[in-house]
Design a protein around this motif. Structure first.
Motif, short mmCIF file in Angstrom:
data_model
loop_
_atom_site.label_atom_id
_atom_site.label_comp_id
_atom_site.label_asym_id
_atom_site.label_seq_id
_atom_site.Cartn_x
_atom_site.Cartn_y
_atom_site.Cartn_z
N UNK A 35 -12.96 -16.30 23.07
CA UNK A 35 -12.21 -15.67 22.18
C UNK A 35 -12.59 -14.42 21.74
N UNK A 36 -13.86 -14.48 21.24
CA UNK A 36 -14.41 -13.38 20.87
C UNK A 36 -14.65 -12.31 21.78
N UNK A 37 -15.32 -12.73 22.99
CA UNK A 37 -15.49 -12.03 23.98
C UNK A 37 -14.37 -11.06 24.57
N UNK A 38 -13.30 -11.88 24.92
CA UNK A 38 -11.77 -11.22 25.30
C UNK A 38 -11.33 -10.37 24.17
N UNK A 39 -11.43 -10.74 22.90
CA UNK A 39 -10.80 -9.82 21.96
C UNK A 39 -11.71 -8.65 21.78
N UNK A 40 -13.17 -8.85 21.95
CA UNK A 40 -13.95 -7.41 22.11
C UNK A 40 -13.43 -6.48 23.30
N UNK A 41 -13.17 -6.96 24.33
CA UNK A 41 -12.98 -6.30 25.55
C UNK A 41 -11.54 -5.59 25.29
N UNK A 42 -10.52 -6.28 24.49
CA UNK A 42 -9.43 -5.89 24.25
C UNK A 42 -9.46 -4.62 23.11
#
Length: 523
Positions: A369-376
């Motif tokens: 979740x953290x990595x995907x939120x960072x990309x977003x």
């Protein structure tokens, strides 16, 4: 409950999931269209149709999917913002950003809880009719409205249609037996996605190749939604629903089965009064409301519920304002329909891929979740700073795809250890809390009564918002991973046996554990 408001449709109890694995329907029965032969009987469920006619059931499902497809075809929806900013409507960007669009969030918040409760109480069909009527009103206002008040009313009715989407996502499960829930959920979801894709492509073709005016596009949308309204009156009326109507049937059975006890209550009125109070205290719906507290105590359910609340807030705020951003980056570009079609297609693909992901979510959820939120967050920064419209388009498509990748995972993680009734309640609460958060952010940063920021500044705010969430997720991930590997090393030291048992996505608990007060959440 919203665009992506199909989560309630995926809520199934543990027993129903076990049934999918233990009693698969015979392939030959399905091939010949005999639905009742394909469905293993479930003594705990009441029949969905009095006649139990398999052909009638199949026709009802097909008609509902057709309704979902047709009601999603609105070719002008992707071009509402360019329409408002064009010479035909002649509103300013400040009016659209700070006075018109915020009404949508306020309306959605106000109507969400009534729509959720009335959907179940009135058994779906009236809410679908209200949604269809609201769509007709929206496009009448787009076609004939000329003032700021008209456009604010249009956004108000748009909020009503969003709140009423829960009726369609849950309607189909009042028609079929639990063993078919997963399959018909795929059918209904696919029909809506296909309708949205077709609508976006059709709108883009009208603008790019047909040189159609926005007035003509609005009139076309009015024709489609009017047809959808006519279809809504033809929908079958379910005989039961998830909470209220099903509970009434259960109470009637209890009264019939306790005739002797009722006679004693007549003799002793005081005892009868206590029995009435006891029935309220034993209400399944009340127990589920009390049980929602225990969801917070489960780390995995708490994590994905918080993701649903906070990340869906950022996602929908971007969807509400991104068309205004595109117009500000390049007012001559008019590829909204093509971009929305591509985003819908890629989002459907990522959602499909997510179903095959093999990850130990108890360990890696926070990190993913953290990595995907960072990309977003990075994609939002790109959208807010770039002067190239195609960079903005691609960033938006990827932003949506990353979010939709996590939606089915979150749905499964939350629903896998809850009864379908409690699951629907949890998703409803998550959606409502997310809507409240959207309203607060809108009121502070977007509304003219607040800061009234322009759209570029708003995207900076959304970037900061997701960046803060990223930091929280990554810190939580570090804590979980350290704890996991420490426990793993301790287990290896204490035991000379084999490797540690792999963690399941969500611990499968018994039904007695689902409700800490000892009551069953299953109706």
């Amino acid at each position: 409950m919203a665009a992506d408001d199909t989560t309630a449709s995926e809520c199934r109890s543990d027993g129903e999931k076990d049934m999918d694995l233990k009693t698969p329907p015979p392939e030959d029965a399905e091939a010949h269209g005999d639905v009742e032969t394909a469905v293993a009987p479930n003594p705990s469920e009441e029949p969905t149709e009095d006649s139990r006619d398999g052909i009638k059931l199949k026709c009802s499902v097909i008609f509902l999917c057709f309704y979902g497809f047709m009601s999603s075809i609105r070719p002008g929806e992707a071009f509402i913002t360019p329409n408002l900013l064009s010479s035909e409507k002649n509103f300013t960007k400040q009016q659209v950003t700070n006075e018109i669009t915020p009404v949508l969030t306020y309306s959605y918040m106000v109507m969400l809880v009534p729509a959720f409760l009335l959907t179940d109480l009135l058994r779906y069909k009236p809410i679908l009719i209200i949604q269809a009527i609201s769509q007709v009103v929206i496009w009448l206002l787009m076609l004939l409205g000329t003032t700021l008040l008209h456009m604010q009313l249009m956004e108000f009715f748009y909020g009503i249609t969003m709140a009423c989407r829960v009726a369609y996502s849950s309607y189909i499960f009042s028609l079929v037996n639990p063993v078919l829930y997963q399959r018909v959920a795929g059918y209904s979801r696919s029909s809506v996605l296909l309708g949205v894709f077709t609508s976006s492509v059709l709108g883009q073709l009208c603008i790019s190749l047909g040189n159609v005016t926005y007035y003509t596009l609005d009139a076309t949308c009015l024709g489609f939604v009017s047809f959808g309204l006519a279809l809504s009156f033809c929908l079958p009326w379910p005989k039961r629903s998830l909470f209220f109507n099903r509970m009434k049937n259960q109470e009637q059975k209890e009264l019939t089965g306790k005739a002797a006890q009722s006679e004693l209550e007549k003799i002793n009125p005081k005892q009868g009064g206590l029995s009435s109070t006891s029935r309220w205290r034993d209400s399944v719906f009340l127990h589920m409301l009390l049980e929602v507290r225990n969801v917070v105590r489960r780390p995995n359910l708490r994590l994905w519920s918080l993701w649903w609340i906070f990340n869906s807030t950022g996602y929908y705020l971007v969807l509400f304002y991104v068309h205004i951003l595109w117009n500000q980056v390049d007012s001559t570009a008019s590829y909204n329909g093509a971009v929305e079609a591509a985003a819908t297609l890629l989002s459907a693909a990522t959602s499909f891929v997510a179903g095959f992901s093999k990850i130990r979510w108890n360990v890696w959820s926070e990190l993913v979740i953290g990595l995907i939120t960072a990309v977003q967050a990075g994609l939002l920064l790109v959208m807010g700073t770039t002067n190239y419209i195609w960079v903005c388009y691609v960033s938006y498509i990827l932003f949506r795809a990353f979010y939709q990748f996590l939606v089915p995972i979150a749905t499964f993680q939350i629903a896998s250890s809850l009864t379908k009734e409690l699951c629907a309640l949890v998703f409803g609460i998550n959606t409502f809390l997310g809507t409240i958060l959207k309203t607060i952010i809108n009121l502070i940063f977007s509304d003219k009564r607040g800061l009234g920021l322009d759209v570029h500044s708003q995207f900076y705010v959304y970037f900061i918002y997701l960046s803060l969430l990223t930091v929280v997720y990554l810190i939580s991930s570090a804590v979980v991973l350290i704890r996991h590997f420490r426990n793993q090393n301790r287990e290896r030291g204490d035991s000379a046996g084999g490797p540690p048992t792999e963690l399941s996505p969500v611990p499968v608990t018994s039904e007695a554990e689902l409700l800490s007060n000892g009551k069953s959440g299953r109706i």
